[in-house]
Scaffold this motif. Structure first.
Motif, mmCIF file in Angstrom:
data_model
loop_
_atom_site.group_PDB
_atom_site.id
_atom_site.type_symbol
_atom_site.label_atom_id
_atom_site.label_comp_id
_atom_site.label_asym_id
_atom_site.label_seq_id
_atom_site.Cartn_x
_atom_site.Cartn_y
_atom_site.Cartn_z
ATOM 1 N N ALA A 40 0.836 -1.206 0.000
ATOM 2 C CA ALA A 40 0.000 0.000 0.000
ATOM 3 C C ALA A 40 0.874 1.260 0.000
ATOM 4 C CB ALA A 40 -0.928 0.002 1.208
ATOM 5 N N LEU A 41 1.954 1.243 0.757
ATOM 6 C CA LEU A 41 2.866 2.396 0.783
ATOM 7 C C LEU A 41 3.533 2.604 -0.571
ATOM 8 C CD1 LEU A 41 4.582 2.061 4.266
ATOM 9 C CD2 LEU A 41 2.996 3.823 3.513
ATOM 10 N N ILE A 42 3.924 1.525 -1.210
ATOM 11 C CA ILE A 42 4.546 1.631 -2.532
ATOM 12 C C ILE A 42 3.543 2.187 -3.536
ATOM 13 C CG2 ILE A 42 5.468 0.277 -4.468
ATOM 14 C CD1 ILE A 42 6.778 -1.526 -2.305
ATOM 15 N N GLY A 43 2.309 1.701 -3.469
ATOM 16 C CA GLY A 43 1.271 2.195 -4.373
ATOM 17 C C GLY A 43 0.985 3.675 -4.157
ATOM 18 N N ALA A 44 0.915 4.090 -2.911
ATOM 19 C CA ALA A 44 0.665 5.500 -2.610
ATOM 20 C C ALA A 44 1.823 6.366 -3.105
ATOM 21 C CB ALA A 44 0.467 5.688 -1.109
ATOM 22 N N ALA A 51 1.282 12.131 -9.838
ATOM 23 C CA ALA A 51 0.636 13.432 -9.705
ATOM 24 C C ALA A 51 1.648 14.566 -9.828
ATOM 25 C CB ALA A 51 -0.096 13.528 -8.369
ATOM 26 N N THR A 52 2.838 14.368 -9.284
ATOM 27 C CA THR A 52 3.890 15.382 -9.379
ATOM 28 C C THR A 52 4.324 15.566 -10.824
ATOM 29 O OG1 THR A 52 4.674 14.829 -7.176
ATOM 30 C CG2 THR A 52 6.196 16.013 -8.587
#
Length: 109
Positions: A40-44, A51-52
């Motif tokens: 989940a952290l990698i996906g976020a 987005a950047t």
């Protein structure tokens, strides 16, 4: 019954011993919760990076790049790598004159 080595024997076994109290235990497992949390952290992180990049690719306002319709020198929008004929630019909003100039001018290769 498991025989526990003496302190002298343990000192010679070293940290990479495969038996005894210094050995890595087989019950050291990674939980499913830990794996899913890491995923989940990698996906976020990937979403934030995307987005950047998207915001970095947005066009800038003409005033922000000091765009002018008539170039003060030889560098003109028509010679810029970002110019899109007949009157657009990859980096600047609005209608762009081929005779114009701005401070993000990048000569064609």
């Amino acid at each position: 019954m498991t025989k526990i080595p003496s302190p002298e024997t343990r000192a010679t076994m070293g940290p990479d011993a495969t038996t005894g109290p210094d050995a890595l235990s087989a019950d050291r497992t990674i939980s499913r919760r830990t794996v899913l949390g890491g995923a989940a952290l990698i996906g976020a992180g990937a979403l934030c990076l995307r987005a950047t990049r998207a915001s970095a690719q947005q066009k800038q306002k003409q005033a922000d790049v000091q765009y002018v319709d008539k170039a003060p020198g030889a560098d003109k929008c028509a010679g810029c790598a970002m110019f899109q004929a007949p009157d657009a630019c990859q980096g600047v909003e609005g209608k762009i004159s081929p005779e114009g100039w701005c401070n993000i001018y990048s000569p064609k290769a």
